[in-house]
Design an enzyme around this catalytic site. Structure first.
Site, PDB file in Angstrom:
ATOM      1  N   CYS A   1       0.796  -1.236   0.000  1.00 26.07           N
ATOM      2  CA  CYS A   1       0.000   0.000   0.000  1.00 26.07           C
ATOM      3  C   CYS A   1       0.829   1.288   0.000  1.00 26.07           C
ATOM      4  O   CYS A   1       0.797   2.048  -0.958  1.00 26.07           O
ATOM      5  CB  CYS A   1      -0.950  -0.016   1.195  1.00 26.07           C
TER       6      CYS A   1
HETATM    7  N1  LIG Z   1      -2.649  -5.936   1.877  1.00 22.72           N
HETATM    8  C1  LIG Z   1      -3.194  -4.959   2.559  1.00 22.72           C
HETATM    9  O1  LIG Z   1      -2.854  -4.719   3.722  1.00 22.72           O
HETATM   10  C2  LIG Z   1      -4.264  -4.073   1.945  1.00 22.72           C
HETATM   11  C3  LIG Z   1      -5.026  -3.266   2.798  1.00 22.72           C
HETATM   12  C4  LIG Z   1      -6.016  -2.468   2.241  1.00 22.72           C
HETATM   13  C5  LIG Z   1      -6.214  -2.465   0.860  1.00 22.72           C
HETATM   14  N2  LIG Z   1      -5.447  -3.248   0.051  1.00 22.72           N
HETATM   15  C6  LIG Z   1      -5.711  -3.212  -1.385  1.00 22.72           C
HETATM   16  O2  LIG Z   1      -6.517  -4.365  -1.707  1.00 22.72           O
HETATM   17  C7  LIG Z   1      -6.171  -4.862  -3.005  1.00 22.72           C
HETATM   18  C8  LIG Z   1      -5.737  -6.318  -2.902  1.00 22.72           C
HETATM   19  O3  LIG Z   1      -4.549  -6.372  -2.116  1.00 22.72           O
HETATM   20  P1  LIG Z   1      -4.018  -7.724  -1.476  1.00 22.72           P
HETATM   21  O4  LIG Z   1      -2.946  -7.328  -0.514  1.00 22.72           O
HETATM   22  O5  LIG Z   1      -5.160  -8.551  -0.994  1.00 22.72           O
HETATM   23  O6  LIG Z   1      -3.367  -8.425  -2.746  1.00 22.72           O
HETATM   24  P2  LIG Z   1      -2.868  -9.936  -2.849  1.00 22.72           P
HETATM   25  O7  LIG Z   1      -1.794  -9.945  -3.878  1.00 22.72           O
HETATM   26  O8  LIG Z   1      -2.557 -10.467  -1.469  1.00 22.72           O
HETATM   27  O9  LIG Z   1      -4.136 -10.736  -3.359  1.00 22.72           O
HETATM   28  C9  LIG Z   1      -4.728 -10.506  -4.585  1.00 22.72           C
HETATM   29  C10 LIG Z   1      -5.170 -11.838  -5.167  1.00 22.72           C
HETATM   30  O10 LIG Z   1      -5.890 -11.573  -6.368  1.00 22.72           O
HETATM   31  C11 LIG Z   1      -5.632 -12.631  -7.272  1.00 22.72           C
HETATM   32  N3  LIG Z   1      -5.989 -12.147  -8.612  1.00 22.72           N
HETATM   33  C12 LIG Z   1      -5.361 -11.219  -9.385  1.00 22.72           C
HETATM   34  N4  LIG Z   1      -6.036 -11.024 -10.528  1.00 22.72           N
HETATM   35  C13 LIG Z   1      -7.126 -11.844 -10.482  1.00 22.72           C
HETATM   36  C14 LIG Z   1      -8.223 -12.089 -11.371  1.00 22.72           C
HETATM   37  N5  LIG Z   1      -8.335 -11.434 -12.522  1.00 22.72           N
HETATM   38  N6  LIG Z   1      -9.133 -13.011 -11.003  1.00 22.72           N
HETATM   39  C15 LIG Z   1      -9.040 -13.668  -9.838  1.00 22.72           C
HETATM   40  N7  LIG Z   1      -8.029 -13.473  -8.954  1.00 22.72           N
HETATM   41  C16 LIG Z   1      -7.090 -12.559  -9.270  1.00 22.72           C
HETATM   42  C17 LIG Z   1      -4.158 -12.912  -7.066  1.00 22.72           C
HETATM   43  O11 LIG Z   1      -3.819 -14.207  -7.516  1.00 22.72           O
HETATM   44  C18 LIG Z   1      -4.022 -12.764  -5.542  1.00 22.72           C
HETATM   45  O12 LIG Z   1      -4.158 -13.991  -4.864  1.00 22.72           O
HETATM   46  C19 LIG Z   1      -5.091  -3.924  -3.541  1.00 22.72           C
HETATM   47  O13 LIG Z   1      -5.694  -2.919  -4.289  1.00 22.72           O
HETATM   48  C20 LIG Z   1      -4.502  -3.323  -2.270  1.00 22.72           C
HETATM   49  O14 LIG Z   1      -3.924  -2.067  -2.500  1.00 22.72           O
HETATM   50  C21 LIG Z   1      -4.489  -4.074   0.568  1.00 22.72           C
END
Ligand SMILES: NC(=O)c1ccc[n+]([C@@H]2O[C@H](COP(=O)([O-])OP(=O)(O)OC[C@H]3O[C@@H](n4cnc5c(N)ncnc54)[C@H](O)[C@@H]3O)[C@@H](O)[C@H]2O)c1
Length: 453
Positions: free
Chosen positions: A291
């Site tokens: 993030c």
């Molecule tokens: N990690 C955090 O602490 C956090 C906190 C708040 C917001 N966010 C936001 O949330 C979003 C997700 O972050 P995250 O940390 O969960 O990411 P992540 O990489 O842990 O998980 C995302 C998942 O999405 C899957 N994916 C990607 N494209 C796909 C598709 N087309 N169809 C199905 N699955 C798909 C990936 O394989 C992965 O497992 C981002 O925008 C991030 O900025 C993250």
């Protein structure tokens, strides 16, 4: 849970279209609406588990076949979701896992939680959102609510998702519903979990907002409706920019305190006793994770398109981005004071995850620091109970178990992430020289061989 949504579906058209919204609202409130979650990562998996625990049928989708299969066997790849919580939901069929969005035909609500990284020039890379939206567009049917949760620039929901879904001929707010609700969870945080963090929701129409608010009311204590998806998108970016800028401010304070012979930690703790108008942030070896290093650029990119150059964002990134090099210099200076060069010195890095309590090394400053130390000829090991192996450049390192580490055998131990497993008393007693970028050793008091940031 308390309904604080102010949710209504009065924005829906009268007659048949109004009934579509009303039917969906009923299903959500009865908790027999099926929830689809796209992307089972740090954000999507806890969300899927929360809805399933609330009694709703959940279909999770992840494009990563290995991850989907692991979760489908009831095994969680994420610290915040114990497999003991996940496995019974999978076993009873409350939560099922699929490899493609095509499985979400029966879903009444679809939540998109895919990554939003930066491209090579620090421009938003929304290709995962676009891919997920294209897949959803193929299965969209009347009566479905779609919510985007991925952090992104203001305008994404309306400009990127809406045209793809509207191309089906269905009307937003009447036949299908669209909203943005940013995820605000803090992985590893034991005080505030998903249910305790208010959920901000912006819908394309009042009906969209009402339905999305009702959906999240099933799993969180408080829902905060805002006027539009753009407003909700901006809220998330502002929150992360606020943190990035304040961390940069305190990192710069740490640099100035060192020159003045002051302890930045003492200054912050004393300042934090002011009961109003001050909020403590703490310095460190840099910011990491999915993030903070990325999200602010989503706004500066968008602002540049509107002819405005964001300054705080760039300046904060410059200071925070300089902290790994500053930490390496601290290490080099500390060794130098003992007549040792970095080249050939044995260094143990304590903690490589970007923050305590998690095993996430994405953009972790520890990786940059270890890389720089290795490049300068240091012999580096690391200990991290959450990260068994780590790739730095083209090298693969394996974790040294903290409990068995011979701390006295290292020329320097560098604290980069203060996991709770690291005992500061033992560290101060056994290590010969310590650089502490996290004030892990603060409770032990001033020690001649411990240099704090
Ligand atoms: N990690 C955090 O602490 C956090 C906190 C708040 C917001 N966010 C936001 O949330 C979003 C997700 O972050 P995250 O940390 O969960 O990411 P992540 O990489 O842990 O998980 C995302 C998942 O999405 C899957 N994916 C990607 N494209 C796909 C598709 N087309 N169809 C199905 N699955 C798909 C990936 O394989 C992965 O497992 C981002 O925008 C991030 O900025 C993250």
């Amino acid at each position: 849970m308390a309904d604080t949504t102010g949710a209504d579906v009065t924005g829906a058209a009268d007659g048949r279209e109004g009934r579509v919204a009303a039917d969906l609202m009923q299903r959500i409130e009865r908790r027999d609406a099926t929830v689809g979650v796209i992307g089972l990562g740090y954000v999507g998996l806890p969300l899927a588990v929360a809805f399933a625990k609330a009694g709703m049928p959940v279909i999770g989708v992840d494009a990563d076949a290995g991850r989907a299969s692991l979760i489908g066997r009831g095994q969680s790849p994420i610290e915040d979701v114990p497999s003991d919580d996940l496995a019974p939901l999978v076993r009873t069929g409350r939560l099922t896992v699929a490899g493609s969005v095509g499985a979400l035909g029966p879903a009444d609500a679809i939540i998109i939680c895919v990554p939003t990284p930066l491209g090579k020039s620090k421009e938003p890379d929304i290709s995962h959102i676009v891919a997920a939206a294209d897949e959803v567009a193929k299965i969209l049917r009347p009566g479905q609510l779609v919510v985007l949760e991925s952090t992104t620039y203001p305008g994404t929901t309306e400009e990127v998702l809406l045209p793809r879904f509207a191309a089906s001929g269905l009307n937003v707010g009447e036949q299908f519903f669209l909203a943005f609700s940013p995820e605000r969870i803090d992985p590893g945080n034991r005080t505030y979990g998903l249910a305790d963090i208010p959920k901000v929701v912006g819908g394309l129409t009042p009906a969209c907002r009402g339905l999305a608010c009702a959906l999240y009311s099933q799993i969180v204590e408080r829902v905060v409706p805002v006027s539009t998806p753009q407003a909700a998108e901006m809220v998330k970016l502002f929150e992360n920019i606020f943190r990035s800028v304040n961390i940069a401010l305190v990192n710069e304070l740490a640099i100035m305190c060192r020159r003045l012979g002051l302890s930045v930690w003492e200054i912050i703790d004393a300042a934090a006793t002011k009961p109003f108008g001050f909020m403590p942030f703490y310095p460190g070896p840099g910011v990491g994770g999915h993030c903070l290093p990325s999200d602010p650029y989503y706004l500066s990119w968008r602002a540049r398109m509107m002819g405005y150059e964001a300054r705080f964002i760039a300046f904060a990134d410059e200071i925070n981005g300089g902290m790994p090099a500053y930490t390496v210099q601290l290490a080099a200076d500390a060794l130098n004071d003992q007549g040792k060069p970095l080249k050939g010195s044995r260094i143990l890095a304590l903690g490589v995850a970007y923050k305590p309590g998690v095993g996430d090394v994405r953009d972790s400053p520890a990786v940059e620091i270890i890389d720089a130390l290795l490049l300068r000829g240091a012999r580096v090991d690391y200990a991290d109970p959450h990260v068994p192996a780590l790739t730095v450049g083209n090298r693969r390192l394996e974790a040294v178990p903290w409990a068995a580490a011979d701390l006295a055998s290292y020329d320097l131990v560098a604290v980069l992430t203060a996991h709770r497993q690291f005992d500061p008393v033992r560290l101060c007693r056994e290590a010969r020289l310590v650089i502490d970028t996290r004030n892990l050793t603060g409770p032990v008091g001033v020690q001649p061989h411990v240099i704090r940031l």
